[in-house]
Design an enzyme around this catalytic site. Structure first.
Site, PDB file in Angstrom:
ATOM      1  N   GLU A  47       2.654  -7.015  17.986  1.00 57.79           N
ATOM      2  CA  GLU A  47       1.449  -6.066  17.316  1.00 57.79           C
ATOM      3  C   GLU A  47       1.989  -4.923  16.794  1.00 57.79           C
ATOM      4  O   GLU A  47       1.409  -4.532  15.851  1.00 57.79           O
ATOM      5  CB  GLU A  47       0.292  -5.982  18.553  1.00 57.79           C
ATOM      6  CG  GLU A  47      -0.059  -7.267  19.323  1.00 57.79           C
ATOM      7  CD  GLU A  47      -0.995  -7.868  18.267  1.00 57.79           C
ATOM      8  OE1 GLU A  47      -1.412  -7.264  17.028  1.00 57.79           O
ATOM      9  OE2 GLU A  47      -1.146  -9.112  18.355  1.00 57.79           O
ATOM     10  N   TRP A  50       3.138  -6.279  13.446  1.00 59.00           N
ATOM     11  CA  TRP A  50       2.077  -6.320  12.850  1.00 59.00           C
ATOM     12  C   TRP A  50       1.637  -5.204  11.889  1.00 59.00           C
ATOM     13  O   TRP A  50       1.409  -5.228  10.638  1.00 59.00           O
ATOM     14  CB  TRP A  50       0.934  -7.013  13.375  1.00 59.00           C
ATOM     15  CG  TRP A  50      -0.257  -7.602  12.492  1.00 59.00           C
ATOM     16  CD1 TRP A  50      -1.298  -6.750  12.660  1.00 59.00           C
ATOM     17  CD2 TRP A  50      -0.440  -8.534  11.624  1.00 59.00           C
ATOM     18  NE1 TRP A  50      -2.386  -7.251  11.741  1.00 59.00           N
ATOM     19  CE2 TRP A  50      -1.811  -8.541  11.197  1.00 59.00           C
ATOM     20  CE3 TRP A  50       0.436  -9.339  11.090  1.00 59.00           C
ATOM     21  CZ2 TRP A  50      -2.308  -9.472  10.034  1.00 59.00           C
ATOM     22  CZ3 TRP A  50      -0.041 -10.303  10.036  1.00 59.00           C
ATOM     23  CH2 TRP A  50      -1.184 -10.199   9.419  1.00 59.00           C
ATOM     24  N   TRP A  78     -20.134 -12.465  -2.204  1.00 59.32           N
ATOM     25  CA  TRP A  78     -20.580 -11.849  -1.065  1.00 59.32           C
ATOM     26  C   TRP A  78     -22.151 -11.428  -1.156  1.00 59.32           C
ATOM     27  O   TRP A  78     -22.845 -11.232  -2.064  1.00 59.32           O
ATOM     28  CB  TRP A  78     -19.889 -10.268  -0.819  1.00 59.32           C
ATOM     29  CG  TRP A  78     -18.425 -10.351  -0.633  1.00 59.32           C
ATOM     30  CD1 TRP A  78     -17.483 -10.248  -1.613  1.00 59.32           C
ATOM     31  CD2 TRP A  78     -17.653 -11.039   0.351  1.00 59.32           C
ATOM     32  NE1 TRP A  78     -16.263 -10.475  -1.137  1.00 59.32           N
ATOM     33  CE2 TRP A  78     -16.407 -11.048   0.192  1.00 59.32           C
ATOM     34  CE3 TRP A  78     -18.031 -11.693   1.459  1.00 59.32           C
ATOM     35  CZ2 TRP A  78     -15.390 -11.368   0.933  1.00 59.32           C
ATOM     36  CZ3 TRP A  78     -17.006 -12.037   2.316  1.00 59.32           C
ATOM     37  CH2 TRP A  78     -15.884 -12.001   2.173  1.00 59.32           C
ATOM     38  N   ASN A 113      -8.986  -5.539  20.811  1.00 59.85           N
ATOM     39  CA  ASN A 113      -8.448  -5.775  19.498  1.00 59.85           C
ATOM     40  C   ASN A 113      -9.020  -7.404  19.338  1.00 59.85           C
ATOM     41  O   ASN A 113      -9.434  -7.867  18.177  1.00 59.85           O
ATOM     42  CB  ASN A 113      -7.037  -6.436  19.682  1.00 59.85           C
ATOM     43  CG  ASN A 113      -6.369  -6.828  18.545  1.00 59.85           C
ATOM     44  OD1 ASN A 113      -6.661  -6.560  17.283  1.00 59.85           O
ATOM     45  ND2 ASN A 113      -5.805  -8.056  18.671  1.00 59.85           N
ATOM     46  N   TRP A 131     -16.191  -7.924   3.268  1.00 61.78           N
ATOM     47  CA  TRP A 131     -15.287  -7.024   4.105  1.00 61.78           C
ATOM     48  C   TRP A 131     -15.224  -5.591   4.016  1.00 61.78           C
ATOM     49  O   TRP A 131     -14.837  -4.874   4.953  1.00 61.78           O
ATOM     50  CB  TRP A 131     -13.901  -7.764   4.023  1.00 61.78           C
ATOM     51  CG  TRP A 131     -13.188  -7.470   2.863  1.00 61.78           C
ATOM     52  CD1 TRP A 131     -13.226  -8.414   1.524  1.00 61.78           C
ATOM     53  CD2 TRP A 131     -12.184  -6.321   2.305  1.00 61.78           C
ATOM     54  NE1 TRP A 131     -12.168  -7.686   0.649  1.00 61.78           N
ATOM     55  CE2 TRP A 131     -11.994  -6.597   1.111  1.00 61.78           C
ATOM     56  CE3 TRP A 131     -12.004  -5.288   2.892  1.00 61.78           C
ATOM     57  CZ2 TRP A 131     -10.856  -5.727   0.395  1.00 61.78           C
ATOM     58  CZ3 TRP A 131     -11.269  -4.207   2.417  1.00 61.78           C
ATOM     59  CH2 TRP A 131     -10.655  -4.588   1.243  1.00 61.78           C
ATOM     60  N   TRP A 154      -8.730  -6.363   8.121  1.00 65.50           N
ATOM     61  CA  TRP A 154     -10.115  -6.741   7.407  1.00 65.50           C
ATOM     62  C   TRP A 154     -10.007  -7.863   6.377  1.00 65.50           C
ATOM     63  O   TRP A 154     -10.577  -8.803   6.533  1.00 65.50           O
ATOM     64  CB  TRP A 154     -10.937  -5.691   6.961  1.00 65.50           C
ATOM     65  CG  TRP A 154     -11.989  -5.088   8.021  1.00 65.50           C
ATOM     66  CD1 TRP A 154     -11.702  -4.026   8.628  1.00 65.50           C
ATOM     67  CD2 TRP A 154     -13.122  -5.601   8.487  1.00 65.50           C
ATOM     68  NE1 TRP A 154     -12.457  -3.944   9.683  1.00 65.50           N
ATOM     69  CE2 TRP A 154     -13.597  -4.621   9.544  1.00 65.50           C
ATOM     70  CE3 TRP A 154     -14.109  -6.438   7.948  1.00 65.50           C
ATOM     71  CZ2 TRP A 154     -14.870  -4.903  10.253  1.00 65.50           C
ATOM     72  CZ3 TRP A 154     -15.207  -6.910   8.765  1.00 65.50           C
ATOM     73  CH2 TRP A 154     -15.823  -5.844   9.802  1.00 65.50           C
TER      74      TRP A 154
END
Length: 242
Positions: A47, A50, A78, A113, A131, A154
């Site tokens: 993590e 990431w 969207w 998370n 988003w 996102w």
């Protein structure tokens, strides 16, 4: 999410009170000394990795703050739905795990998370809301709001980012709640009007007996999961390359 099992280091990383290299060295040392299980420590370090990956992507692609990393998403259709967006921000979607996360966020400035992924998937894929609207809300409300992580994650959920989740990965908020909050500890804390429901119907309270006070006070789902999933898959299939 019902267990206090996260490091809570993200705000301190964001504000530079501790650096990722320090975290990495400390975790490696804990493994070497037998103070941390290797599997869990490696997952924790992944993590951290990431997070650094997202920072690298943003550094080389600053335009992704407002644009899709994958250009084919620029023309995605969207939906503009202010009522649905407001229900999402207020934790009034009718899906307990989603609502618990959004209420935790508003109250504490933090969200687990796994729940972040669930609520983001719901906004993007169940509601087909851009988003960027969700990213802006998180930016305003998270105490650990980090530009690279916020934008990167996102876009990952939307499928428009680098190494993004496949477009057909659509979290079912019912089964996600049952899997990650099986005894309802998290939902009962943040959605107290459902506290009296049994575990069997807690994550789908519309299945409770109509005479239940919870069934009357809690909102019905603003969108039906199956229909929303079908709509999202059709919308995503219209993208080139899918």
């Amino acid at each position: 999410p019902g267990v206090a099992g996260t490091s809570r280091l993200s705000p301190h990383l964001h504000f530079g009170e501790i650096g990722p290299r320090q975290v990495w060295v400390a975790a490696q040392g804990a493994m070497a000394m037998g103070e941390a299980p290797h599997a869990e420590a490696r997952r924790f370090l992944s993590e951290v990795g990431w997070r650094e990956f997202n920072h690298t992507i943003l550094f080389h692609n600053p335009q992704i703050q407002t644009q899709s990393f994958r250009p084919e998403f620029d023309g995605f259709g969207w939906r503009r739905d202010d009522a649905a967006f407001k229900a999402w921000t207020q934790g009034r979607t009718g899906y307990p795990i989603v609502d618990a996360g959004m209420r935790e966020l508003w109250t504490t400035g933090f969200m687990h998370n796994r729940v972040r992924m669930i609520v983001a998937s719901f906004l993007i894929k169940h509601l087909l809301i851009d988003w960027r609207q969700g990213e802006a809300w998180f930016w305003d409300t998270l105490v650990d709001a980090d530009l690279a992580s916020n934008v990167g994650n996102w876009q990952w959920v939307a499928g428009s980012g680098a190494d993004a989740a496949p477009y057909f990965r659509i979290f079912n908020p019912i089964t996600q709640g049952e899997k990650f909050d099986p005894r309802g500890v998290y939902v009962r804390r943040w959605v107290p009007e459902l506290a009296s429901l049994s575990d069997s119907v807690l994550h789908q309270p519309w299945m409770a007996h109509p005479s239940s006070p919870s069934a009357r006070s809690y909102p019905r789902p603003i969108v039906e999961h199956g229909a929303a999933r079908t709509r999202a898959l059709e919308a995503y299939k219209s993208l080139k390359g899918n």
